[in-house]
Enzyme design. Structure first.
Site, PDB file in Angstrom:
ATOM      1  N   ASN A 218     -15.976 -41.933  25.784  1.00 45.79           N
ATOM      2  CA  ASN A 218     -16.614 -43.249  25.892  1.00 45.79           C
ATOM      3  C   ASN A 218     -16.383 -43.970  24.568  1.00 45.79           C
ATOM      4  O   ASN A 218     -17.060 -43.700  23.590  1.00 45.79           O
ATOM      5  CB  ASN A 218     -18.115 -43.057  26.180  1.00 45.79           C
ATOM      6  CG  ASN A 218     -18.863 -44.372  26.214  1.00 45.79           C
ATOM      7  OD1 ASN A 218     -18.250 -45.443  26.236  1.00 45.79           O
ATOM      8  ND2 ASN A 218     -20.186 -44.304  26.219  1.00 45.79           N
TER       9      ASN A 218
ATOM     10  N   LYS B  16     -16.973 -46.933  23.800  1.00 43.32           N
ATOM     11  CA  LYS B  16     -17.962 -47.996  23.525  1.00 43.32           C
ATOM     12  C   LYS B  16     -17.226 -49.238  23.011  1.00 43.32           C
ATOM     13  O   LYS B  16     -16.103 -49.503  23.447  1.00 43.32           O
ATOM     14  CB  LYS B  16     -19.025 -47.493  22.558  1.00 43.32           C
ATOM     15  CG  LYS B  16     -19.642 -46.172  23.048  1.00 43.32           C
ATOM     16  CD  LYS B  16     -20.850 -45.743  22.281  1.00 43.32           C
ATOM     17  CE  LYS B  16     -21.355 -44.425  22.853  1.00 43.32           C
ATOM     18  NZ  LYS B  16     -22.551 -43.941  22.187  1.00 43.32           N
TER      19      LYS B  16
ATOM     20  N   HIS C 261     -25.617 -46.197  31.148  1.00 41.90           N
ATOM     21  CA  HIS C 261     -25.665 -45.612  29.795  1.00 41.90           C
ATOM     22  C   HIS C 261     -26.937 -46.077  29.097  1.00 41.90           C
ATOM     23  O   HIS C 261     -27.370 -47.221  29.273  1.00 41.90           O
ATOM     24  CB  HIS C 261     -24.423 -46.040  29.004  1.00 41.90           C
ATOM     25  CG  HIS C 261     -24.285 -45.276  27.731  1.00 41.90           C
ATOM     26  ND1 HIS C 261     -25.010 -45.592  26.609  1.00 41.90           N
ATOM     27  CD2 HIS C 261     -23.554 -44.181  27.420  1.00 41.90           C
ATOM     28  CE1 HIS C 261     -24.706 -44.723  25.645  1.00 41.90           C
ATOM     29  NE2 HIS C 261     -23.828 -43.866  26.113  1.00 41.90           N
TER      30      HIS C 261
ATOM     31  N   GLU D 156     -27.514 -47.084  26.232  1.00 43.30           N
ATOM     32  CA  GLU D 156     -27.370 -48.314  25.431  1.00 43.30           C
ATOM     33  C   GLU D 156     -27.466 -49.554  26.318  1.00 43.30           C
ATOM     34  O   GLU D 156     -27.973 -50.595  25.890  1.00 43.30           O
ATOM     35  CB  GLU D 156     -26.032 -48.276  24.671  1.00 43.30           C
ATOM     36  CG  GLU D 156     -26.076 -47.258  23.532  1.00 43.30           C
ATOM     37  CD  GLU D 156     -24.727 -46.661  23.164  1.00 43.30           C
ATOM     38  OE1 GLU D 156     -23.688 -47.206  23.560  1.00 43.30           O
ATOM     39  OE2 GLU D 156     -24.733 -45.619  22.468  1.00 43.30           O
TER      40      GLU D 156
ATOM     41  N   GLU E 272     -27.727 -37.280  28.951  1.00 40.83           N
ATOM     42  CA  GLU E 272     -27.556 -37.674  27.553  1.00 40.83           C
ATOM     43  C   GLU E 272     -28.915 -37.963  26.928  1.00 40.83           C
ATOM     44  O   GLU E 272     -29.434 -39.085  27.054  1.00 40.83           O
ATOM     45  CB  GLU E 272     -26.703 -38.946  27.461  1.00 40.83           C
ATOM     46  CG  GLU E 272     -25.318 -38.814  28.055  1.00 40.83           C
ATOM     47  CD  GLU E 272     -24.354 -39.822  27.444  1.00 40.83           C
ATOM     48  OE1 GLU E 272     -23.367 -39.400  26.849  1.00 40.83           O
ATOM     49  OE2 GLU E 272     -24.614 -41.036  27.543  1.00 40.83           O
TER      50      GLU E 272
ATOM     51  N   GLY F 210     -25.121 -40.366  19.112  1.00 38.93           N
ATOM     52  CA  GLY F 210     -24.679 -40.996  17.865  1.00 38.93           C
ATOM     53  C   GLY F 210     -25.504 -40.607  16.655  1.00 38.93           C
ATOM     54  O   GLY F 210     -25.392 -41.223  15.596  1.00 38.93           O
TER      55      GLY F 210
ATOM     56  N   SER G 168     -23.615 -36.426  20.688  1.00 41.73           N
ATOM     57  CA  SER G 168     -23.047 -35.781  19.504  1.00 41.73           C
ATOM     58  C   SER G 168     -22.228 -34.523  19.818  1.00 41.73           C
ATOM     59  O   SER G 168     -22.274 -33.549  19.073  1.00 41.73           O
ATOM     60  CB  SER G 168     -24.148 -35.483  18.476  1.00 41.73           C
ATOM     61  OG  SER G 168     -24.776 -36.692  18.074  1.00 41.73           O
TER      62      SER G 168
HETATM   63  P1  PGA Z   1     -21.966 -39.712  20.918  1.00 39.67           P
HETATM   64  O1  PGA Z   1     -22.157 -40.663  22.189  1.00 39.67           O
HETATM   65  O2  PGA Z   1     -20.993 -38.626  21.345  1.00 39.67           O
HETATM   66  O3  PGA Z   1     -21.388 -40.590  19.839  1.00 39.67           O
HETATM   67  O4  PGA Z   1     -23.297 -39.154  20.584  1.00 39.67           O
HETATM   68  C1  PGA Z   1     -22.244 -40.147  23.477  1.00 39.67           C
HETATM   69  C2  PGA Z   1     -22.453 -41.259  24.466  1.00 39.67           C
HETATM   70  O5  PGA Z   1     -23.184 -42.206  24.159  1.00 39.67           O
HETATM   71  O6  PGA Z   1     -21.915 -41.220  25.586  1.00 39.67           O
END
Ligand code: PGA
Length: 256
Positions: free
Chosen positions: A9, A11, A97, A99, A169, A175, A215
């Site tokens: 992903n 982003k 997601h 976010e 998640e 992140g 992460s």
């Molecule tokens: P990350 O993000 O691996 O940077 O923690 C995962 C995601 O948001 O899908």
């Protein structure tokens, strides 16, 4: 064996040229998907054509949208529909997601519509769920995730569900560099599978791929993916570095 998936992903990261270089490095690496494994790359909308072209010759590699509209078509400036993605032969679409839920106000009802439209036009949705830190600290993560599944998925038929991938998640792990432990991931994945079983039956629960996200890195992927109910990962930060993401692909379970 259930499908094992390493999903990137991106982003809102990378310029067009940087994205092209990253895909080139992945495609020219010797990494191959084994039977039952897939690699999915969710790129920003303007890069979809480029990604589709770059991955075309690589067996088991697919392109994904990071989102789609909850409206079918028409006067919705700035939106991208499931039909548009499908018409470009995009295979997957991330839906819900955290976010998008947090920063763009996406509700369970909106996500239910996005699921319907994705499935209607032949995309495979990667449906994201997961609790924020306060919910985890209160020990309410199962109830919270159950409600997310209920709001957006429970109306689907078994045939529709068979094309859905779930990504668990935990928001506190996205992140942040703070990964769920093997035990925490396995516990929630097994719980999600039990919810699927209760709603759609044992065959549906056995079939559905549940990815872990938060992460994931080259260094922790193998351990996380070795959990019996973890069928791969949805990867943000580490998917922006070719070598890291290749290590994550290598960490997928395989039949042999
Ligand atoms: P990350 O993000 O691996 O940077 O923690 C995962 C995601 O948001 O899908």
């Amino acid at each position: 064996m259930r499908k094992q998936i390493a999903a990137a992903n991106w982003k809102m990261n990378l310029t067009y040229k940087e994205g092209q270089d990253l895909l080139k490095r992945m495609v020219s690496s010797s990494i191959l998907t084994l039977e039952g494994q897939e690699v999915v790359v969710a790129v920003p909308f303007p890069y979809l054509s480029m990604a589709i072209e770059a991955l075309a010759g690589k067996a088991g590699f697919f392109t994904a949208g990071q989102n789609c509209s909850d409206k079918e078509r028409g006067a919705h400036t700035g939106e991208t529909s499931a039909e548009m993605l499908a018409s470009m032969n995009v295979a997957y679409c991330i839906i819900g997601h955290s976010e998008r839920r947090e920063h763009y106000g996406e509700t369970g009802a909106m996500l239910a519509k996005k699921m319907d439209l994705s499935l209607q036009y032949g995309l495979s949705p990667i449906f994201c769920c997961g609790e924020p830190l306060s919910i985890r600290e209160a020990g309410e993560q199962e109830r919270f995730v159950q409600e997310q599944l209920q709001d957006a998925l429970f109306h689907l038929s078994s045939e529709q569900l068979a094309r859905v991938v779930i990504a668990y998640e935990p928001v506190w792990a996205i992140g942040t560099g703070r990964t769920a432990s093997f035990e925490q991931a396995q516990e929630m994945h097994a719980y999600i599978r039990s919810v699927i079983k209760e709603q759609w039956g044992v065959a549906a629960a056995e079939h559905i791929s549940i990815l872990y996200g938060g992460s994931v890195k080259g260094s922790n992927a193998a351990q996380l993916f070795s959990a019996p109910d973890v069928d791969g990962g949805l990867v943000g930060g580490a998917s922006l570095v070719a070598e890291e993401f290749i290590d994550i692909i290598k960490a997928l379970k395989n039949k042999t």
